[in-house]
Motif scaffolding. Structure first.
Motif, mmCIF file in Angstrom:
data_model
loop_
_atom_site.group_PDB
_atom_site.id
_atom_site.type_symbol
_atom_site.label_atom_id
_atom_site.label_comp_id
_atom_site.label_asym_id
_atom_site.label_seq_id
_atom_site.Cartn_x
_atom_site.Cartn_y
_atom_site.Cartn_z
ATOM 1 N N LEU A 210 0.829 -1.205 0.000
ATOM 2 C CA LEU A 210 0.000 0.000 0.000
ATOM 3 C C LEU A 210 0.863 1.256 0.000
ATOM 4 N N TYR A 234 -6.411 -8.415 -0.058
ATOM 5 C CA TYR A 234 -5.774 -7.233 -0.647
ATOM 6 C C TYR A 234 -6.002 -7.187 -2.156
ATOM 7 N N THR A 237 -9.333 -5.842 -3.080
ATOM 8 C CA THR A 237 -9.644 -4.461 -2.705
ATOM 9 C C THR A 237 -8.665 -3.512 -3.395
ATOM 10 N N ARG A 238 -7.714 -2.991 -2.641
ATOM 11 C CA ARG A 238 -6.814 -1.986 -3.203
ATOM 12 C C ARG A 238 -5.603 -2.582 -3.914
ATOM 13 N N GLY A 239 -5.432 -3.895 -3.855
ATOM 14 C CA GLY A 239 -4.229 -4.505 -4.409
ATOM 15 C C GLY A 239 -4.427 -5.294 -5.679
ATOM 16 N N LYS A 242 -1.408 -5.460 -7.827
ATOM 17 C CA LYS A 242 -0.148 -5.776 -7.149
ATOM 18 C C LYS A 242 0.148 -7.273 -6.986
#
Length: 304
Positions: A210, A234, A237-239, A242
């Motif tokens: 993050l 992760y 959601t926001r990853g 990544k």
């Protein structure tokens, strides 16, 4: 699970070729292993795996075996360690393989020269390293790695580094995930990909991803049913940009098992193409058109 693509076209960031001499691949670790059990293992993390597929019959072609398994499971491209077998595989199956090179930075000059030569001669797509397997061990944030990191930036290729408790029975402190914090601070242009789980610091790995744009994670050496919950959450959601797929064939897992279990991982529908393919294409500078075409001739021929 809904959203798992039927025609995968995956990029596998850790794959190889079975070998009749698989045990010898780990000779570099022998000086560091002290327990009696490790001396008798086929590979030094054998206690963690069952049915290791890294074996080859006398009349079996390792390249044909790997490509057949890739085709059967929908793996379009594999990242493989640079070797004579890998070079032959790339010649026989254009577009199916990209190369990486493993380095031990204890000899800093030699490591940098090997990277530059491999990139100039073979267009390597990544550097890989095993800090706990270096002799002596080299912490991820140690100055000996710094010339390697800068070389990766100069060549615009990522470095893949083991993170977390190593499977072989060697000390783990050099792979503490907190080391990556300092590296990302000192090299903001570096793309660094954590491999082999990052456990028991997977929650910290998420926090650092993050925080740092250039830090990524791949799922190597874990059967899908054991992917850490923090990593799956992760990615959902926001990853989503990544987390990348990597297997462990033939070192410890079969592709059949991996792709049998993958659909049960609770990724969201829009995460699957990023996880299996798109993130790797972007982070490793793969040609998206070549990636799309990879494997199609062989798969079509096999279907006839």
């Amino acid at each position: 699970m809904p959203g798992f693509p039927a025609d995968v076209g995956a990029v596998d960031l850790m794959i190889g070729f079975p070998s009749a001499q698989a045990r010898s691949h780990y000779d570099f670790l022998k000086p560091q292993l002290k327990d009696a059990d490790s001396a008798g293992m086929e590979f030094p993390a054998e206690y963690m795996f069952k049915g290791v597929p890294n074996q080859l019959a006398d009349d079996e072609d390792p390249i044909a075996t790997t490509v057949a398994k890739m085709d059967a499971c929908g793996v379009a491209i594999g990242l493989v360690g640079l070797s004579e077998t890998a070079l032959k595989a790339a010649e026989r199956h254009p577009g199916r393989f990209r190369f990486s090179i493993e380095v031990d930075p204890n000899d800093i000059t030699a490591a940098v020269r090997r990277i530059r030569t491999a990139h100039a001669e073979h267009g390597i797509a990544a550097v890989t390293t095993f800090p706990a397997g270096c002799n002596p061990q080299v912490p991820v944030s140690d100055r000996r790695y710094y010339a390697v990191y800068q070389t990766c930036i100069d060549l615009d290729i990522p470095i893949i580094s083991n993170a977390g408790i190593p499977g072989p029975r060697v000390p783990a402190a050099c792979q503490d995930v907190m080391h990556f914090d300092q590296v990302c601070y000192d090299f903001p242009e570096l793309r660094i990909v954590m491999r082999h789980g990052a456990e028991p610091w997977e929650d910290l790995a998420v926090k650092l991803m993050l925080k740092w744009p250039g830090l990524y994670y791949m799922t190597s050496a874990f059967a899908p049913k054991y992917y850490p919950k923090a990593i799956v959450d992760y990615a959902n959601t926001r990853g989503a940009d990544k987390i990348m797929y990597a297997g462990y064939y033939p070192m410890g897992l079969s592709l059949d098992r991996i792709f049998r279990e993958l659909p049960d991982v609770p990724f969201k529908a829009d995460v699957w193409p990023k996880f299996l393919r798109d993130n790797a294409v972007r982070v490793f500078n793969l040609d998206p058109k070549a990636a799309e075409a990879a494997g199609q001739p062989e798969q079509k021929e096999a279907a006839r």
